[in-house]
Design a protein around this motif. Structure first.
Motif, PDB file in Angstrom:
ATOM      1  N   GLY A  50     -14.374   8.813  18.162  1.00 42.31           N
ATOM      2  CA  GLY A  50     -14.198  10.121  18.425  1.00 42.31           C
ATOM      3  C   GLY A  50     -12.950  10.737  17.795  1.00 42.31           C
ATOM      4  O   GLY A  50     -12.986  10.752  16.420  1.00 42.31           O
ATOM      5  N   ASP A  51     -12.252  11.349  18.358  1.00 42.47           N
ATOM      6  CA  ASP A  51     -11.018  11.979  17.769  1.00 42.47           C
ATOM      7  C   ASP A  51      -9.685  11.343  17.600  1.00 42.47           C
ATOM      8  O   ASP A  51      -8.574  11.740  17.432  1.00 42.47           O
ATOM      9  N   CYS A  52      -9.824  10.031  17.732  1.00 41.45           N
ATOM     10  CA  CYS A  52      -8.910   9.027  17.543  1.00 41.45           C
ATOM     11  C   CYS A  52      -8.891   8.622  16.276  1.00 41.45           C
ATOM     12  O   CYS A  52     -10.053   7.940  15.657  1.00 41.45           O
ATOM     13  N   ILE A  53      -7.964   9.021  15.278  1.00 39.75           N
ATOM     14  CA  ILE A  53      -8.092   8.727  13.674  1.00 39.75           C
ATOM     15  C   ILE A  53      -7.375   7.516  13.427  1.00 39.75           C
ATOM     16  O   ILE A  53      -6.068   7.600  13.620  1.00 39.75           O
ATOM     17  N   ARG A  54      -7.981   6.342  12.593  1.00 41.50           N
ATOM     18  CA  ARG A  54      -7.327   5.238  12.178  1.00 41.50           C
ATOM     19  C   ARG A  54      -7.181   5.217  10.711  1.00 41.50           C
ATOM     20  O   ARG A  54      -8.212   5.699  10.010  1.00 41.50           O
ATOM     21  N   VAL A  55      -6.162   5.012  10.128  1.00 38.36           N
ATOM     22  CA  VAL A  55      -5.727   5.041   8.683  1.00 38.36           C
ATOM     23  C   VAL A  55      -5.134   3.440   8.619  1.00 38.36           C
ATOM     24  O   VAL A  55      -4.236   3.058   9.204  1.00 38.36           O
ATOM     25  N   SER A  56      -5.787   3.008   7.656  1.00 36.27           N
ATOM     26  CA  SER A  56      -5.468   1.298   7.328  1.00 36.27           C
ATOM     27  C   SER A  56      -4.485   1.208   6.298  1.00 36.27           C
ATOM     28  O   SER A  56      -4.646   1.732   5.068  1.00 36.27           O
ATOM     29  N   GLY A  57      -3.468   0.721   6.453  1.00 32.92           N
ATOM     30  CA  GLY A  57      -2.243   0.399   5.617  1.00 32.92           C
ATOM     31  C   GLY A  57      -2.550  -1.049   4.964  1.00 32.92           C
ATOM     32  O   GLY A  57      -2.297  -1.342   3.869  1.00 32.92           O
ATOM     33  N   ILE A  58      -2.999  -2.033   5.950  1.00 35.85           N
ATOM     34  CA  ILE A  58      -3.155  -3.468   5.492  1.00 35.85           C
ATOM     35  C   ILE A  58      -4.533  -3.816   6.096  1.00 35.85           C
ATOM     36  O   ILE A  58      -4.734  -3.684   7.412  1.00 35.85           O
ATOM     37  N   SER A  59      -5.505  -4.042   5.419  1.00 34.88           N
ATOM     38  CA  SER A  59      -6.746  -4.680   5.813  1.00 34.88           C
ATOM     39  C   SER A  59      -7.547  -5.343   4.686  1.00 34.88           C
ATOM     40  O   SER A  59      -6.885  -5.217   3.507  1.00 34.88           O
ATOM     41  N   ILE A  60      -8.640  -6.024   5.105  1.00 37.65           N
ATOM     42  CA  ILE A  60      -9.457  -6.858   4.253  1.00 37.65           C
ATOM     43  C   ILE A  60     -10.228  -5.877   2.995  1.00 37.65           C
ATOM     44  O   ILE A  60     -10.261  -6.338   2.156  1.00 37.65           O
ATOM     45  N   GLN A  61     -10.258  -4.576   3.485  1.00 36.99           N
ATOM     46  CA  GLN A  61     -10.801  -3.589   2.614  1.00 36.99           C
ATOM     47  C   GLN A  61     -10.286  -3.509   1.378  1.00 36.99           C
ATOM     48  O   GLN A  61     -10.681  -2.927   0.395  1.00 36.99           O
ATOM     49  N   HIS A  62      -8.813  -3.452   1.521  1.00 36.24           N
ATOM     50  CA  HIS A  62      -7.973  -3.073   0.229  1.00 36.24           C
ATOM     51  C   HIS A  62      -6.682  -4.022  -0.088  1.00 36.24           C
ATOM     52  O   HIS A  62      -6.057  -3.474  -0.927  1.00 36.24           O
ATOM     53  N   THR A  63      -6.500  -4.951   0.678  1.00 32.92           N
ATOM     54  CA  THR A  63      -5.611  -5.665   0.377  1.00 32.92           C
ATOM     55  C   THR A  63      -6.298  -7.387   0.638  1.00 32.92           C
ATOM     56  O   THR A  63      -7.138  -7.572   0.964  1.00 32.92           O
ATOM     57  N   THR A 105       0.819  -1.045  -0.095  1.00 38.00           N
ATOM     58  CA  THR A 105       0.172   0.045  -0.003  1.00 38.00           C
ATOM     59  C   THR A 105       0.902   1.228  -0.163  1.00 38.00           C
ATOM     60  O   THR A 105       1.838   1.295   0.851  1.00 38.00           O
ATOM     61  N   ARG A 106       0.782   1.920  -1.094  1.00 36.43           N
ATOM     62  CA  ARG A 106       1.814   3.354  -1.191  1.00 36.43           C
ATOM     63  C   ARG A 106       1.550   4.096  -0.077  1.00 36.43           C
ATOM     64  O   ARG A 106       0.379   4.489  -0.032  1.00 36.43           O
ATOM     65  N   ALA A 107       2.290   5.022   0.191  1.00 33.89           N
ATOM     66  CA  ALA A 107       2.023   6.292   0.918  1.00 33.89           C
ATOM     67  C   ALA A 107       1.023   7.032   0.124  1.00 33.89           C
ATOM     68  O   ALA A 107       1.362   7.332  -0.885  1.00 33.89           O
ATOM     69  N   GLY A 108       0.055   7.558   0.841  1.00 32.83           N
ATOM     70  CA  GLY A 108      -1.043   8.517   0.116  1.00 32.83           C
ATOM     71  C   GLY A 108      -2.052   7.482  -0.149  1.00 32.83           C
ATOM     72  O   GLY A 108      -3.318   8.262  -0.695  1.00 32.83           O
ATOM     73  N   ALA A 109      -2.036   6.274  -0.307  1.00 29.60           N
ATOM     74  CA  ALA A 109      -2.868   5.313  -0.858  1.00 29.60           C
ATOM     75  C   ALA A 109      -3.621   4.504   0.259  1.00 29.60           C
ATOM     76  O   ALA A 109      -4.475   3.577   0.036  1.00 29.60           O
ATOM     77  N   GLU A 110      -3.394   4.983   1.621  1.00 24.61           N
ATOM     78  CA  GLU A 110      -4.107   4.059   2.701  1.00 24.61           C
ATOM     79  C   GLU A 110      -5.419   4.333   2.624  1.00 24.61           C
ATOM     80  O   GLU A 110      -6.099   5.314   2.096  1.00 24.61           O
ATOM     81  N   ASP A 111      -6.295   3.520   3.246  1.00 23.27           N
ATOM     82  CA  ASP A 111      -7.579   3.553   3.355  1.00 23.27           C
ATOM     83  C   ASP A 111      -8.255   4.179   4.719  1.00 23.27           C
ATOM     84  O   ASP A 111      -7.533   3.923   5.769  1.00 23.27           O
ATOM     85  N   THR A 112      -8.736   5.346   4.300  1.00 24.88           N
ATOM     86  CA  THR A 112      -9.236   6.206   5.480  1.00 24.88           C
ATOM     87  C   THR A 112     -10.740   5.950   5.736  1.00 24.88           C
ATOM     88  O   THR A 112     -11.053   6.608   6.705  1.00 24.88           O
ATOM     89  N   ASN A 113     -11.314   4.983   5.235  1.00 27.22           N
ATOM     90  CA  ASN A 113     -12.692   4.724   5.356  1.00 27.22           C
ATOM     91  C   ASN A 113     -12.697   3.384   6.214  1.00 27.22           C
ATOM     92  O   ASN A 113     -13.141   2.608   6.110  1.00 27.22           O
ATOM     93  N   THR A 114     -12.252   3.791   7.417  1.00 25.98           N
ATOM     94  CA  THR A 114     -11.925   2.845   8.438  1.00 25.98           C
ATOM     95  C   THR A 114     -12.719   3.272   9.753  1.00 25.98           C
ATOM     96  O   THR A 114     -13.197   4.378   9.924  1.00 25.98           O
ATOM     97  N   ALA A 115     -13.124   2.287  10.716  1.00 20.24           N
ATOM     98  CA  ALA A 115     -13.915   2.477  11.885  1.00 20.24           C
ATOM     99  C   ALA A 115     -12.981   3.539  12.554  1.00 20.24           C
ATOM    100  O   ALA A 115     -11.875   3.288  13.042  1.00 20.24           O
ATOM    101  N   GLN A 116     -13.870   4.441  13.215  1.00 20.26           N
ATOM    102  CA  GLN A 116     -13.270   5.456  14.052  1.00 20.26           C
ATOM    103  C   GLN A 116     -13.888   5.607  15.330  1.00 20.26           C
ATOM    104  O   GLN A 116     -14.949   5.024  15.532  1.00 20.26           O
TER     105      GLN A 116
END
Length: 160
Positions: A42-55, A29-40
């Motif tokens: 509150g103010d804790c932001i999760r960005v997925s590098g490896i997940s079932i959604q895009h790998t 997963t290239r820098a900038g191409a991570e999945d940002t449509n992940t469970a959040q």
């Protein structure tokens, strides 16, 4: 005795990870191409590098978690998932236990394990610096948000 690449390929079935041409290869997963449509939470932001959604991954979620200065997650747990984290930078705190009265502080270089179903709050204890950590979770990025608590109930926590 060492194994050759051919012998290794014969141990197990990786066919579920095959591309359309049948070939099994590492996935980047290239820098900038991570999945940002992940469970959040509150103010804790999760960005997925490896997940079932895009790998092709089916048994792990691996991503970056961040809190801007002076912000925190909602109370939550991760269902059946085991969670491991590594703090890259900042000063974090995990509140847990009855009324979130217990806590453990973390700083850059620290590792943390959160057991399944454990309610907790992840907080950035700095009002000037971002908190960033890497998190791995199995089997997936499960996030079950719970009823929020007042900031004042969390020892020493303050918003920016």
């Amino acid at each position: 005795m060492s194994q050759t690449a051919t012998e290794y390929r014969l141990e197990g079935d990786n066919s579920i990870y095959a591309q359309a041409d049948g070939k099994v290869v590492p996935v980047v997963t290239r820098a900038g191409a991570e999945d940002t449509n992940t469970a959040q939470s509150g103010d804790c932001i999760r960005v997925s590098g490896i997940s079932i959604q895009h790998t092709p991954a089916t048994k792990i979620w691996f991503g970056q978690v961040s809190n801007t200065p002076g912000y925190r997650s909602l109370p939550h747990h991760h269902g059946e998932a085991e969670t491991g984290g590594y703090v890259l930078r900042g000063h974090g705190r995990i509140y847990f236990g009855e009324n979130y009265a217990e806590f453990i502080d973390m700083k850059a270089g620290d590792w943390v394990f959160v057991p399944p179903f454990m309610p907790h709050v992840e907080a950035n204890m700095s009002v000037t610096e971002e908190l960033v950590w890497l998190t791995a979770r199995t089997p997936e990025n499960l996030v079950v948000n719970l009823e929020d608590v007042a900031d004042e109930t969390l020892a020493d926590y303050r918003r920016a």
